[in-house]
Design an enzyme around this catalytic site. Structure first.
Site, PDB file in Angstrom:
ATOM      1  N   ARG A 256      -0.371 -21.311   3.788  1.00 18.41           N
ATOM      2  CA  ARG A 256      -1.883 -21.217   3.628  1.00 18.41           C
ATOM      3  C   ARG A 256      -2.344 -19.850   4.408  1.00 18.41           C
ATOM      4  NH1 ARG A 256      -5.222 -26.269   6.141  1.00 18.41           N
ATOM      5  NH2 ARG A 256      -4.333 -25.438   8.180  1.00 18.41           N
TER       6      ARG A 256
ATOM      7  N   GLU B   8     -17.320 -30.430   2.829  1.00 13.81           N
ATOM      8  CA  GLU B   8     -16.419 -31.048   3.798  1.00 13.81           C
ATOM      9  C   GLU B   8     -17.261 -30.991   5.133  1.00 13.81           C
ATOM     10  OE1 GLU B   8     -13.127 -28.694   5.057  1.00 13.81           O
ATOM     11  OE2 GLU B   8     -13.926 -26.764   4.207  1.00 13.81           O
TER      12      GLU B   8
ATOM     13  N   LYS C 266      -8.986 -20.013   5.843  1.00 13.41           N
ATOM     14  CA  LYS C 266      -8.860 -20.322   7.032  1.00 13.41           C
ATOM     15  C   LYS C 266      -9.351 -19.060   7.832  1.00 13.41           C
ATOM     16  CE  LYS C 266      -7.381 -23.746  10.181  1.00 13.41           C
ATOM     17  NZ  LYS C 266      -8.280 -24.901   9.929  1.00 13.41           N
TER      18      LYS C 266
HETATM   19  C1  LIG Z   1      -8.349 -26.399   9.574  1.00 13.82           C
HETATM   20  C2  LIG Z   1      -9.434 -26.771   8.704  1.00 13.82           C
HETATM   21  C3  LIG Z   1      -9.259 -28.002   8.035  1.00 13.82           C
HETATM   22  C4  LIG Z   1      -8.211 -29.298   8.595  1.00 13.82           C
HETATM   23  O1  LIG Z   1      -7.043 -28.837   8.023  1.00 13.82           O
HETATM   24  P1  LIG Z   1      -5.710 -29.403   8.536  1.00 13.82           P
HETATM   25  O2  LIG Z   1      -4.694 -28.438   7.840  1.00 13.82           O
HETATM   26  O3  LIG Z   1      -5.686 -30.454   8.057  1.00 13.82           O
HETATM   27  O4  LIG Z   1      -5.620 -29.175   9.954  1.00 13.82           O
HETATM   28  C5  LIG Z   1     -10.425 -28.764   7.533  1.00 13.82           C
HETATM   29  N1  LIG Z   1     -11.512 -27.893   7.100  1.00 13.82           N
HETATM   30  C6  LIG Z   1     -11.423 -26.603   7.696  1.00 13.82           C
HETATM   31  C7  LIG Z   1     -12.865 -25.782   7.437  1.00 13.82           C
HETATM   32  C8  LIG Z   1     -10.532 -26.089   8.510  1.00 13.82           C
HETATM   33  O5  LIG Z   1     -10.778 -24.628   8.966  1.00 13.82           O
END
Ligand SMILES: *Cc1c(COP(=O)(O)O)cnc(C)c1O
Length: 339
Positions: free
Chosen positions: A80, A219, A183
């Site tokens: 990722r 989300e 991210k």
């Molecule tokens: C990190 C993150 C998540 C959760 O991802 P995980 O890999 O399950 O920790 C969900 N939404 C956003 C915007 C994130 O930055």
């Protein structure tokens, strides 16, 4: 640091012994460097400061009953961060280098991995930033990759609990085909104002709708959304949400339990039909939701009258945590057990 009170720890910065770093310079990543410095010397015109060239990751390591340290799905985070780096024109870290950095930083900070009984864990924060000076809008040609760790307390101190979340229609965090699926720190900067408003009103998080039509669930600020109905796990499909590794794991788990999985658009009106709703991410695994308020429309969707988490959320939460701590067999190959 003397005796750490593991269960009193929250989710905040704690100084540990070492962090690890690698520099990207003249097209090559340097060997890993181990340091006890908490500072990064940086040029005043570094691209991470001016143009947001910053991507990060978050993952956890757990100490089992057998005292062994287990890292959860580190390869997924390695993949990722490569995708996030591509998304904002940064060089991609080799997967093996990422994994070596994680293992090294944990090994160097073993005394900060909380004991099994505390239900706490070690949070690992990899970070990749543009370092070289650039005033014209252009990607940097030098980068820093750094990984530090912090021990974090149990997310649910008083047991697995529900919260409420709010929809605030005048705020978006990411646009379709923007950077929502990466991210990057910029998405978080974009979510701070709405997050503060939500917290003041007593919500644990903002639930974002799709930015274009304002019709579908996207989300929550830092976590994916899921709902449960008719033996089905439903989670949004959208180009502006972050592909959560926890969500991916839950989808695999529910399939193996014989439940159906649907990844598709979820119209907001459909919320009324859900038996359970929740947020998922590394921090909490699952944070169940008892009520969603569509604040500007004065509408509420209630999933739990008595505010107790639903049976599927409880089952999934317990199962995933059991795998992470090594209480249950790792039938999916998600765990790296450290030597
Ligand atoms: C990190 C993150 C998540 C959760 O991802 P995980 O890999 O399950 O920790 C969900 N939404 C956003 C915007 C994130 O930055």
């Amino acid at each position: 640091m003397g005796n750490i009170n593991w269960t009193e720890l929250s989710f905040g910065y704690v100084k540990t012994d070492y962090n690890v770093r690698s520099y990207y310079y003249e097209g090559k990543w340097s060997d890993l460097e181990i340091t006890d410095s908490e500072q990064v010397p940086m040029h005043i015109a570094a691209t991470c400061l001016h143009y947001g060239q910053e991507v990060f990751e978050g993952l956890k390591a757990f100490r089992g009953k057998d005292k062994k340290i287990r890292i959860f799905r580190m390869r997924e985070n390695a993949l990722r961060i490569r995708s996030s780096a591509r998304g904002i024109s940064m060089p991609e870290l080799p997967v093996d280098m990422f994994e070596k950095a994680i293992i090294t930083v944990i090994n160097k900070n073993r005394r900060f991995v909380p004991p099994y009984e505390s239900k706490a864990s070690l949070y690992i924060r990899p970070l990749l930033v543009g370092m070289s000076a650039q005033v014209g809008i252009k990607a940097a040609n030098e980068y820093l990759f750094v990984v530090f760790v912090i021990p974090v307390g149990p997310y649910f101190r008083e047991g697995f609990k529900t919260t409420s979340v709010g929809i605030f229609r005048e705020y978006d965090r990411a646009a379709p085909y923007g950077t929502g699926s990466y991210k990057v720190g910029g998405n978080y900067a974009a979510s701070l104002v709405a997050g503060e408003i939500a917290h003041k009103k007593g919500y644990s998080a903002v639930l974002y709708l799709d930015a274009k039509e304002k019709k579908y669930i996207d989300e929550c600020g830092p976590a994916n959304f899921f709902g449960i109905k008719n033996n089905t796990y439903i989670t949004p499909k959208s180009s502006s949400i972050l592909p959560s590794i926890t969500n991916k794991s839950l989808m695999q788990l529910v399939s193996s339990m014989g439940m159906k999985v649907e990844r598709r658009q979820i119209p907001i009106e459909e919320l009324i039909t859900l038996d359970e709703a929740g947020m998922c991410g590394t921090a909490a695994v699952i944070s169940p939701i008892y009520r969603i308020d569509d604040v500007d429309k004065n509408k509420s969707y209630i999933f739990s009258e008595n505010r107790e988490p639903g049976p599927v959320s409880i089952k999934l939460y317990n199962k995933l945590r059991a795998i992470q701590y090594g209480d249950e067999e790792d039938e999916f190959g998600w765990i790296t057990v450290m030597e």
